[in-house]
Design a protein around this motif. Structure first.
Motif, mmCIF file in Angstrom:
data_model
loop_
_atom_site.group_PDB
_atom_site.id
_atom_site.type_symbol
_atom_site.label_atom_id
_atom_site.label_comp_id
_atom_site.label_asym_id
_atom_site.label_seq_id
_atom_site.Cartn_x
_atom_site.Cartn_y
_atom_site.Cartn_z
ATOM 1 N N SER A 8 0.833 -1.209 0.000
ATOM 2 C CA SER A 8 0.000 0.000 0.000
ATOM 3 C C SER A 8 0.863 1.253 0.000
ATOM 4 O O SER A 8 0.581 2.218 -0.711
ATOM 5 N N ARG A 9 1.911 1.260 0.834
ATOM 6 C CA ARG A 9 2.805 2.412 0.916
ATOM 7 C C ARG A 9 3.495 2.664 -0.429
ATOM 8 O O ARG A 9 3.564 3.791 -0.919
ATOM 9 N N LEU A 10 3.987 1.568 -1.076
ATOM 10 C CA LEU A 10 4.657 1.707 -2.367
ATOM 11 C C LEU A 10 3.680 2.192 -3.439
ATOM 12 O O LEU A 10 4.021 3.051 -4.258
ATOM 13 N N LEU A 16 2.435 9.079 -6.939
ATOM 14 C CA LEU A 16 3.126 10.370 -7.032
ATOM 15 C C LEU A 16 4.293 10.327 -8.020
ATOM 16 O O LEU A 16 5.156 11.196 -8.013
ATOM 17 N N GLN A 17 4.319 9.255 -8.856
ATOM 18 C CA GLN A 17 5.343 9.048 -9.883
ATOM 19 C C GLN A 17 6.746 8.844 -9.299
ATOM 20 O O GLN A 17 7.739 9.280 -9.875
ATOM 21 N N ASP A 18 6.835 8.136 -8.179
ATOM 22 C CA ASP A 18 8.103 7.813 -7.535
ATOM 23 C C ASP A 18 8.681 6.565 -8.206
ATOM 24 O O ASP A 18 8.209 5.448 -7.984
ATOM 25 N N ALA A 19 9.710 6.753 -9.028
ATOM 26 C CA ALA A 19 10.301 5.649 -9.790
ATOM 27 C C ALA A 19 10.976 4.627 -8.882
ATOM 28 O O ALA A 19 10.946 3.422 -9.163
ATOM 29 N N LYS A 20 11.567 5.078 -7.780
ATOM 30 C CA LYS A 20 12.228 4.149 -6.859
ATOM 31 C C LYS A 20 11.196 3.247 -6.178
ATOM 32 O O LYS A 20 11.438 2.055 -5.977
ATOM 33 N N ALA A 21 10.038 3.785 -5.872
ATOM 34 C CA ALA A 21 8.965 2.978 -5.277
ATOM 35 C C ALA A 21 8.471 1.957 -6.298
ATOM 36 O O ALA A 21 8.185 0.803 -5.951
ATOM 37 N N PHE A 22 8.383 2.378 -7.550
ATOM 38 C CA PHE A 22 7.953 1.465 -8.613
ATOM 39 C C PHE A 22 8.941 0.311 -8.742
ATOM 40 O O PHE A 22 8.558 -0.851 -8.831
ATOM 41 N N GLU A 23 10.225 0.650 -8.729
ATOM 42 C CA GLU A 23 11.269 -0.375 -8.821
ATOM 43 C C GLU A 23 11.205 -1.328 -7.622
ATOM 44 O O GLU A 23 11.322 -2.545 -7.770
ATOM 45 N N ALA A 24 10.971 -0.785 -6.448
ATOM 46 C CA ALA A 24 10.882 -1.613 -5.239
ATOM 47 C C ALA A 24 9.680 -2.549 -5.312
ATOM 48 O O ALA A 24 9.776 -3.733 -4.953
ATOM 49 N N LEU A 25 8.531 -2.038 -5.788
ATOM 50 C CA LEU A 25 7.350 -2.885 -5.925
ATOM 51 C C LEU A 25 7.595 -3.978 -6.960
ATOM 52 O O LEU A 25 7.227 -5.131 -6.753
ATOM 53 N N THR A 56 2.338 -1.474 -16.086
ATOM 54 C CA THR A 56 2.038 -0.227 -16.799
ATOM 55 C C THR A 56 0.806 0.429 -16.194
ATOM 56 O O THR A 56 0.769 1.645 -15.984
ATOM 57 N N ALA A 57 -0.206 -0.378 -15.898
ATOM 58 C CA ALA A 57 -1.421 0.150 -15.275
ATOM 59 C C ALA A 57 -1.115 0.718 -13.888
ATOM 60 O O ALA A 57 -1.666 1.762 -13.504
ATOM 61 N N ILE A 58 -0.253 0.054 -13.138
ATOM 62 C CA ILE A 58 0.127 0.564 -11.814
ATOM 63 C C ILE A 58 0.793 1.927 -11.959
ATOM 64 O O ILE A 58 0.461 2.882 -11.258
ATOM 65 N N TRP A 59 1.717 2.042 -12.883
ATOM 66 C CA TRP A 59 2.421 3.317 -13.077
ATOM 67 C C TRP A 59 1.460 4.416 -13.531
ATOM 68 O O TRP A 59 1.566 5.562 -13.112
#
Length: 189
Positions: A8-10, A16-25, A56-59
């Motif tokens: 949920s946090r990620l 908010l378009q946080d690329a590092k969070a996307f990579e972590a998820l 892609t949908a998540i992003w």
């Protein structure tokens, strides 16, 4: 913090378009989601397509949770499963290249090649070989005049200038060479 809260946090940071969070998820969930997609599709390439669509949908934030729904890894697995099922439904059934009819006869689709058939290619080669043979049988100067006319597109006057020969001679060489080629090719057919 447990895995449920971490997803949920990620997802909130990804919104908010946080690329590092996307990579972590992706690192955390990709293997599990790929397994879900593989179980549904039974095809690695299709499962990879499903995984790409899900991430892609998540992003793009198009995987919003329903009101009151907590977004967890289990929720992502459900989303992945539904995407895989949707992809399977969209996929057109493949028609095999070979099949048996109700009577037991074997059939197959035959796709025409874009180029010349092997027989046509052979005929062209033979034709080229005959033409080369007949051109090779001409005398040097008449052959050169003919080649200048047909391969370089020169007029009789231009050939006469280039070869430094009289115009009448060049015209006679060209005409006689064509007649000899015709006779030779007919004799080889």
């Amino acid at each position: 913090m447990d895995g449920r809260d971490e997803v949920s946090r990620l997802l909130a940071r990804i919104a908010l378009q946080d690329a590092k969070a996307f990579e972590a998820l992706f690192t955390m969930a990709a293997d599990r989601l790929m397994a879900v997609a593989m179980r549904v599709t039974q095809d690695a390439a299709m499962a990879e397509d499903v995984l790409q669509e899900v991430f892609t949908a998540i992003w793009n934030r198009s995987t919003a949770a329903a009101p009151g729904q907590h977004r967890t890894l289990a929720w992502l697995c459900v989303v992945t499963r539904h995407r895989a099922i949707d992809l399977l439904r969209k996929r057109k059934p493949e028609e095999p290249l070979q099949w048996r009819s109700a009577t037991g006869e074997e059939h197959s689709h035959d796709v025409a090649a874009e180029g010349a058939s092997p027989v046509e290619q052979l005929l062209v080669q033979e034709s080229d070989a005959r033409l080369s043979h007949c051109i090779g049988a001409l005398e040097h100067d008449p052959r050169r005049a003919l080649m200048l006319a047909f391969y370089e597109g020169l007029t009789h006057a231009e050939i006469a200038l280039r070869m430094q020969r009289p115009l009448g001679t060049v015209k006679a060489w060209t005409r006689r060479s064509l007649m000899r080629l015709k006779d030779c090719l007919e004799a080889l057919t």
